[in-house]
Write a protein that holds these residues in place. Structure first.
Motif, PDB file in Angstrom:
ATOM      1  N   ALA A  48       8.602   9.332   3.082  1.00  0.00           N
ATOM      2  CA  ALA A  48       8.069  10.664   2.822  1.00  0.00           C
ATOM      3  C   ALA A  48       8.862  11.718   3.591  1.00  0.00           C
ATOM      4  O   ALA A  48       9.227  11.511   4.751  1.00  0.00           O
ATOM      5  N   GLY A  49       9.124  12.855   2.948  1.00  0.00           N
ATOM      6  CA  GLY A  49       9.827  13.942   3.627  1.00  0.00           C
ATOM      7  C   GLY A  49      10.514  14.868   2.647  1.00  0.00           C
ATOM      8  O   GLY A  49      10.486  14.653   1.433  1.00  0.00           O
ATOM      9  N   SER A  50      11.144  15.908   3.195  1.00  0.00           N
ATOM     10  CA  SER A  50      11.884  16.890   2.402  1.00  0.00           C
ATOM     11  C   SER A  50      13.374  16.654   2.591  1.00  0.00           C
ATOM     12  O   SER A  50      13.821  16.308   3.693  1.00  0.00           O
ATOM     13  N   ILE A  51      14.171  16.876   1.517  1.00  0.00           N
ATOM     14  CA  ILE A  51      15.547  16.369   1.547  1.00  0.00           C
ATOM     15  C   ILE A  51      16.624  17.347   1.101  1.00  0.00           C
ATOM     16  O   ILE A  51      17.792  16.976   1.032  1.00  0.00           O
ATOM     17  N   VAL A  52      16.295  18.586   0.781  1.00  0.00           N
ATOM     18  CA  VAL A  52      17.280  19.503   0.189  1.00  0.00           C
ATOM     19  C   VAL A  52      17.963  20.306   1.300  1.00  0.00           C
ATOM     20  O   VAL A  52      17.332  21.150   1.944  1.00  0.00           O
ATOM     21  N   VAL A  53      19.243  20.056   1.520  1.00  0.00           N
ATOM     22  CA  VAL A  53      19.967  20.672   2.635  1.00  0.00           C
ATOM     23  C   VAL A  53      19.941  22.200   2.592  1.00  0.00           C
ATOM     24  O   VAL A  53      19.574  22.842   3.582  1.00  0.00           O
ATOM     25  N   PRO A  54      20.313  22.858   1.483  1.00  0.00           N
ATOM     26  CA  PRO A  54      20.285  24.326   1.484  1.00  0.00           C
ATOM     27  C   PRO A  54      18.890  24.897   1.742  1.00  0.00           C
ATOM     28  O   PRO A  54      18.748  25.916   2.427  1.00  0.00           O
ATOM     29  N   GLU A  55      17.863  24.247   1.211  1.00  0.00           N
ATOM     30  CA  GLU A  55      16.500  24.717   1.462  1.00  0.00           C
ATOM     31  C   GLU A  55      16.163  24.623   2.944  1.00  0.00           C
ATOM     32  O   GLU A  55      15.461  25.487   3.491  1.00  0.00           O
ATOM     33  N   SER A  56      16.673  23.592   3.610  1.00  0.00           N
ATOM     34  CA  SER A  56      16.390  23.444   5.037  1.00  0.00           C
ATOM     35  C   SER A  56      17.012  24.570   5.850  1.00  0.00           C
ATOM     36  O   SER A  56      16.475  24.968   6.893  1.00  0.00           O
ATOM     37  N   VAL A  57      18.139  25.093   5.385  1.00  0.00           N
ATOM     38  CA  VAL A  57      18.782  26.225   6.055  1.00  0.00           C
ATOM     39  C   VAL A  57      17.932  27.484   5.877  1.00  0.00           C
ATOM     40  O   VAL A  57      17.766  28.287   6.802  1.00  0.00           O
ATOM     41  N   GLU A  58      17.355  27.640   4.682  1.00  0.00           N
ATOM     42  CA  GLU A  58      16.534  28.814   4.388  1.00  0.00           C
ATOM     43  C   GLU A  58      15.135  28.722   5.006  1.00  0.00           C
ATOM     44  O   GLU A  58      14.542  29.738   5.372  1.00  0.00           O
ATOM     45  N   VAL A 102       0.862  -1.172   0.000  1.00  0.00           N
ATOM     46  CA  VAL A 102       0.000   0.000   0.000  1.00  0.00           C
ATOM     47  C   VAL A 102       0.902   1.227   0.000  1.00  0.00           C
ATOM     48  O   VAL A 102       1.795   1.347   0.843  1.00  0.00           O
ATOM     49  N   VAL A 103       0.686   2.122  -0.959  1.00  0.00           N
ATOM     50  CA  VAL A 103       1.461   3.351  -1.061  1.00  0.00           C
ATOM     51  C   VAL A 103       0.626   4.516  -0.555  1.00  0.00           C
ATOM     52  O   VAL A 103      -0.523   4.694  -0.958  1.00  0.00           O
ATOM     53  N   LEU A 104       1.213   5.307   0.332  1.00  0.00           N
ATOM     54  CA  LEU A 104       0.588   6.541   0.814  1.00  0.00           C
ATOM     55  C   LEU A 104       1.477   7.703   0.413  1.00  0.00           C
ATOM     56  O   LEU A 104       2.641   7.765   0.815  1.00  0.00           O
ATOM     57  N   ASP A 105       0.930   8.615  -0.393  1.00  0.00           N
ATOM     58  CA  ASP A 105       1.717   9.745  -0.896  1.00  0.00           C
ATOM     59  C   ASP A 105       0.771  10.898  -1.180  1.00  0.00           C
ATOM     60  O   ASP A 105      -0.331  10.687  -1.702  1.00  0.00           O
ATOM     61  N   ASN A 106       1.206  12.124  -0.860  1.00  0.00           N
ATOM     62  CA  ASN A 106       0.351  13.291  -1.131  1.00  0.00           C
ATOM     63  C   ASN A 106       0.611  13.905  -2.506  1.00  0.00           C
ATOM     64  O   ASN A 106      -0.034  14.885  -2.875  1.00  0.00           O
ATOM     65  N   LEU A 107       1.571  13.348  -3.250  1.00  0.00           N
ATOM     66  CA  LEU A 107       1.875  13.757  -4.629  1.00  0.00           C
ATOM     67  C   LEU A 107       2.346  15.207  -4.747  1.00  0.00           C
ATOM     68  O   LEU A 107       2.315  15.779  -5.836  1.00  0.00           O
ATOM     69  N   ILE A 108       2.828  15.782  -3.664  1.00  0.00           N
ATOM     70  CA  ILE A 108       3.382  17.136  -3.757  1.00  0.00           C
ATOM     71  C   ILE A 108       4.704  17.119  -4.512  1.00  0.00           C
ATOM     72  O   ILE A 108       4.971  17.986  -5.347  1.00  0.00           O
ATOM     73  N   THR A 109       5.533  16.135  -4.254  1.00  0.00           N
ATOM     74  CA  THR A 109       6.780  15.991  -5.017  1.00  0.00           C
ATOM     75  C   THR A 109       6.834  14.679  -5.792  1.00  0.00           C
ATOM     76  O   THR A 109       7.688  14.524  -6.663  1.00  0.00           O
ATOM     77  N   GLY A 110       5.951  13.745  -5.491  1.00  0.00           N
ATOM     78  CA  GLY A 110       5.954  12.468  -6.201  1.00  0.00           C
ATOM     79  C   GLY A 110       5.033  12.476  -7.404  1.00  0.00           C
ATOM     80  O   GLY A 110       4.336  13.462  -7.684  1.00  0.00           O
ATOM     81  N   PHE A 111       5.028  11.368  -8.130  1.00  0.00           N
ATOM     82  CA  PHE A 111       4.258  11.249  -9.370  1.00  0.00           C
ATOM     83  C   PHE A 111       3.449   9.955  -9.321  1.00  0.00           C
ATOM     84  O   PHE A 111       4.016   8.879  -9.117  1.00  0.00           O
TER      85      PHE A 111
END
Length: 333
Positions: free
Chosen positions: A74-84, A28-37
């Motif tokens: 699921a999550g966010s992964i961009v290091v520079p964005e996390s700093v901002e 079973v896949v759970l995804d909000n499709l904000i960054t996935g397809f």
């Protein structure tokens, strides 16, 4: 009995779904499709659009599909964005994981595998870093993941749930059968960016920092093929199902390549001499992060099948060329 994969429409989660389906698992896949397809989800899996932090939704899925194991990507992964934007990362990573763990504990889930990161170590020097090293993340991204690890450990001490944490190094490449790859058009993964530059989708790429204390001055990273990474997850799931104790493992090859070495490899593989412009360091980037990866091999019997930088680049480049043929592919801004 089913396995729940959060973020299963994304890069690593999507490859995990392929691996589990290939092994005959009900997924079973759970995804909000904000960054996935949605098109990236294997047809053999059941898809539910929703948020991994929606505790009541997850509880309903656990009950309806008799879910005993959760693999959380699921999550966010961009290091520079996390700093901002640190609050985004504490929301998407830490808070979401907290709610998901609550659902797992309340719903009687037995196994929980968490997608963590080598960023929890921070500045490591040029030698391989092992699981018992000091944890000193340099970015909100790394801290958001470390907080999640700590929550999981605490909840497992209070509830009958066993967990596995895999700390990823630099994930790259694509499914060798051509079924899936990194599909986010503006992703920051070095090999993907370089392949896009080789295909003319970018006018140039950037090398962030040339004054690090490394052999050629550029950052040193341990690149692991995504298919080897998800195979380690599969072995970890079986280990937990067989009664294995909760554990934390590095997932890398134990060898580093510099940014310049990777760029040169992409140029060699593609035959394209694209522009790689040198610029300043990015916030939150350590000089070198290479895995001490003995434990994952000895504990799980993990034997990498794709430990070859040329092969990783070949798979990634083939996927980028495929994306150019998709009628509904998003453009790079």
């Amino acid at each position: 009995m089913s396995v729940l994969v959060t973020g299963g429409a994304g890069y690593i989660g999507g490859h995990m779904v392929l691996h589990l389906a290939d092994e005959g698992e009900k997924v079973v896949v759970l995804d909000n499709l904000i960054t996935g397809f949605q098109w990236a989800i294997d047809d053999r899996a059941m898809f539910v659009e929703g948020h991994a932090g929606d505790t009541e939704l997850v509880l309903e899925l656990i009950k309806t599909h008799n879910i005993k194991s959760i693999l959380h990507f699921a999550g966010s992964i961009v290091v520079p964005e996390s700093v901002e934007n640190p609050l985004k990362y504490y929301q998407n990573n830490t808070t979401t994981t907290r709610n998901l763990i609550e659902a797992a504990a309340r719903g009687g889930v037995e196994h929980f595998i968490f997608s963590s990161t080598a960023a929890v170590y921070g500045m490591t020097g040029n030698d391989p870093v092992f699981e018992d090293a000091q944890l000193n993340p340099m970015s909100p991204y790394g801290r958001s993941k470390l907080m999640s690890e700590m929550m999981l450990q605490d909840v497992a001490a209070a509830h009958p749930i066993r967990y596995g944490v895999l700390r990823y190094f630099n994930v790259a490449g694509a499914d060798p059968k051509g079924r899936l790859g990194q599909s986010t058009p503006r992703a920051t993964h070095l090999i993907k960016v370089a392949c896009q530059a080789a295909l003319g989708q970018r006018d140039e790429m950037q090398i962030f920092g040339t004054d690090y204390d490394t052999p050629d001055g550029t950052a040193l990273r341990d690149y692991i093929h995504v298919s080897d990474l998800v195979a380690a997850h599969g072995l970890l799931l079986n280990y937990l199902r067989d009664g294995g104790l909760s554990t934390t493992l590095n997932c890398g090859y134990g060898r580093g390549y510099s940014v310049r070495e990777v760029v040169d490899t992409v140029k060699k593989v593609t035959g394209v001499d694209f522009t790689a412009r040198e610029t300043e360091r990015r916030a939150g980037d350590p000089a070198a992060v290479v895995a001490g990866a003995d434990r994952v091999r000895s504990m799980l019997g993990w034997t990498p099948q794709y430990d070859d930088l040329n092969g990783i680049v070949n798979n990634a480049y083939a996927w980028e060329k495929y994306l150019l043929t998709r009628n509904d592919r998003p453009e790079i801004a």
